[in-house]
Scaffold this active site. Structure first.
Site, PDB file in Angstrom:
ATOM      1  N   HIS A 130       0.812  -1.212   0.000  1.00 23.92           N
ATOM      2  CA  HIS A 130       0.000   0.000   0.000  1.00 23.92           C
ATOM      3  C   HIS A 130       0.851   1.271   0.000  1.00 23.92           C
ATOM      4  O   HIS A 130       0.344   2.352  -0.301  1.00 23.92           O
ATOM      5  CB  HIS A 130      -0.995  -0.002   1.172  1.00 23.92           C
ATOM      6  CG  HIS A 130      -0.411   0.264   2.518  1.00 23.92           C
ATOM      7  ND1 HIS A 130      -0.183  -0.720   3.459  1.00 23.92           N
ATOM      8  CD2 HIS A 130      -0.020   1.423   3.113  1.00 23.92           C
ATOM      9  CE1 HIS A 130       0.304  -0.179   4.555  1.00 23.92           C
ATOM     10  NE2 HIS A 130       0.412   1.119   4.372  1.00 23.92           N
ATOM     11  N   ASP A 164       0.051  -7.606   1.297  1.00 25.73           N
ATOM     12  CA  ASP A 164       0.495  -6.214   1.444  1.00 25.73           C
ATOM     13  C   ASP A 164       2.022  -6.115   1.468  1.00 25.73           C
ATOM     14  O   ASP A 164       2.596  -5.385   2.283  1.00 25.73           O
ATOM     15  CB  ASP A 164      -0.104  -5.586   2.697  1.00 25.73           C
ATOM     16  CG  ASP A 164      -0.079  -4.057   2.658  1.00 25.73           C
ATOM     17  OD1 ASP A 164       0.183  -3.517   1.568  1.00 25.73           O
ATOM     18  OD2 ASP A 164      -0.315  -3.417   3.698  1.00 25.73           O
ATOM     19  N   SER A 242       4.761   2.403   7.905  1.00 24.08           N
ATOM     20  CA  SER A 242       4.426   1.311   6.990  1.00 24.08           C
ATOM     21  C   SER A 242       5.644   0.856   6.200  1.00 24.08           C
ATOM     22  O   SER A 242       6.313   1.657   5.544  1.00 24.08           O
ATOM     23  CB  SER A 242       3.359   1.765   5.985  1.00 24.08           C
ATOM     24  OG  SER A 242       2.077   1.552   6.471  1.00 24.08           O
TER      25      SER A 242
END
Length: 493
Positions: A130, A164, A242
């Site tokens: 993402h 992901d 992230s």
């Protein structure tokens, strides 16, 4: 609490926190990170050491900041609860899952920032999918404290939306002979709850931020997909972390920081999630060689075994995955697996829970014949199944609906065991606490016969009735419970 789950890409505001210094005794004489890690028989931190200082010095240079410019994406317009507005958050992976937490979406140009870590001297970098999804340009900033401080363009080598995970490669010109600092992988299967860990990343755009905590739990399922098995940690991670590494006290990567449960500020509240590095390692060869991941496919819809289902199917335990449906034309149908079978072993792997089966099947090479042990009508059977290739559109797990409940068709066996007069309607086999259905009063064991005054005869009718519900909509349900019929109005949060 899951209503406030957030991916940890960067956002455009700062959160200022008061911190209180903690004094740790001075370092051990002649302290060396490698020697100390080798000397430890367990993962516990030796008191009186500055081991985190040494890990930070040695590993920080291999952690990078990633920014992108990309195509038009979707950003939050109406977040649920009191969560912050996350600009530049992509809808994938797990689009339906994240839409529940970020509300309705408006298109706008995508800009984002996250973290990553270098895994080879040639400049291969791991990050979250993402973080780089939809990127037209990926920029990686490296700063090792002096020797290398430079921006590089990067290209996407491979990605896997289902987990992901993404792999990118730094672009070097012909004269650039840099050998990049890189991190080594640990073994996340050996990770223990309570073990010390360190997170490094780019929270809120603050590069090379180091935080420390412990492993709070393992194998956490947070509803993001069939391959959930996150490491939970209280090491502070925030938007922008992230794709950054979670390290053990040997300085090895044991996870990739991915998501948090946040409070009203959108920041850390002590519950963060990281993808186990062993999951990353299992798909890394495919990402390098093919750019995508090839997974095995069994062709069944599965669900977990509740107390009611255990009794109805005369099972001795809750172990295994109940086959709620068999996909026409799939490997399971060809092998003779039927609805109502309980899969308890797949090849050499024991199937303890519903959640474990998709991961086991996915790791099986397509074309391989596997002996599958099932329980049918209370009796064990062995069936040989030839695994096929999983395609993106194929469904394997009976997911919860938008209202947070799981339903199933009423079989003749269920009808008899529950003293029902008909098989029409759907049985509520599971209710997620805190979701719309549970808050409205739906219970496990309820029979839903109508939705918005329209008859519901099976799961297909029910799913059609609730599929189009949006946040704020109300579904009026006619429910049979304990010999009586009641109406329950369920408002979608």
């Amino acid at each position: 609490m899951l209503n406030q789950l957030k991916r940890v890409s960067a956002i455009s505001f700062l959160v200022f926190l008061w911190t209180f210094p903690v004094t740790v005794p001075g370092p051990m004489a002649g302290f060396d990170l490698a020697d100390s890690a080798h000397a430890l028989s367990s993962q516990s931190m030796p008191l009186g050491s500055n081991i985190f200082v040494e890990i930070a010095k040695e590993k920080n240079p291999a952690v990078v900041n990633i920014s992108i410019r990309g195509k038009t994406q979707m950003s939050s317009r109406t977040p649920r609860g009191n969560g912050p507005r996350f600009r530049g958050e992509p809808r994938e992976p797990f689009q339906d899952f994240y839409d529940r937490f970020f509300g309705q979406q408006d298109p706008q140009p995508r800009r984002g920032m996250g973290s990553g870590f270098i895994i080879s001297p040639e400049g291969l970098v791991l990050t979250n999918y993402h973080v780089v999804q939809g990127a037209e340009e990926i920029i990686v900033n490296i700063d090792d404290g002096g020797a290398i401080e430079k921006e590089y363009e990067a290209t996407l080598v491979g990605s896997d939306p289902k987990t992901d995970i993404a792999l990118i490669k730094l672009v070097l010109d012909g004269k650039d002979k840099v050998k990049f600092p890189h991190l080594d992988f640990g073994d996340s299967d050996k990770l223990e709850v309570g073990e010390w860990v360190m997170a490094i990343g780019n929270p809120f755009g603050l590069s090379h931020t180091v935080t420390v905590g412990v492993v709070s739990a393992k194998d956490r399922a947070i509803g993001s997909g069939p391959y959930d098995e996150f490491i939970q940690t209280d090491a502070s991670i925030n938007p922008g972390n992230s794709g950054g590494p979670l390290l053990n006290i040997k300085g090895q990567v044991i996870g990739m920081n991915t998501a948090i449960i946040s409070g009203s500020t959108g920041g850390n509240v002590g519950i963060g999630f990281a993808i186990p590095i062993n999951m990353v390692k299992s798909i890394l060869p495919d990402l390098k060689e093919k750019g995508t991941v090839t997974r095995g496919w069994l062709g069944v819809m599965i669900q977990k075994i509740t107390p009611e289902l255990k009794d109805s199917f005369n099972l001795k335990s809750f172990e295994g995955a109940l086959v709620g449906d068999v996909i026409p034309g799939g490997p399971a149908e060809a092998a003779g697996i039927k609805r109502g079978d309980v899969i308890v072993r797949f090849g050499k792997e024991k199937v303890d829970t519903m959640e474990s089966l998709p991961k086991i099947v996915a790791a099986t090479p397509p074309g391989e014949a596997v002996d599958v042990k099932i329980i049918r009508d209370g009796k064990p059977m062995n069936i040989s199944v030839t695994i096929a290739v999983l395609k993106d559109e194929e469904t394997k797990v009976a997911a919860l609906d938008p209202l947070g409940i799981q339903t199933q068709d009423i079989t003749p066996e269920l009808m008899q065991s529950m003293n029902l007069e008909t098989t029409e309607g759907v049985l509520v086999s599971d209710v997620t606490p805190g979701e719309s259905g549970g808050e409205a009063g739906l219970r496990r064991g309820d029979i839903i016969t109508e939705v918005n005054r329209k008859p519901v005869t099976n799961v297909q009718d029910y799913q059609s009735a609730v599929r189009g519900l949006k946040s704020g909509d109300t579904a009026l349900m006619l429910v049979k419970r304990g010999g009586t019929t009641i109406y329950i109005a369920v408002k979608l949060n």
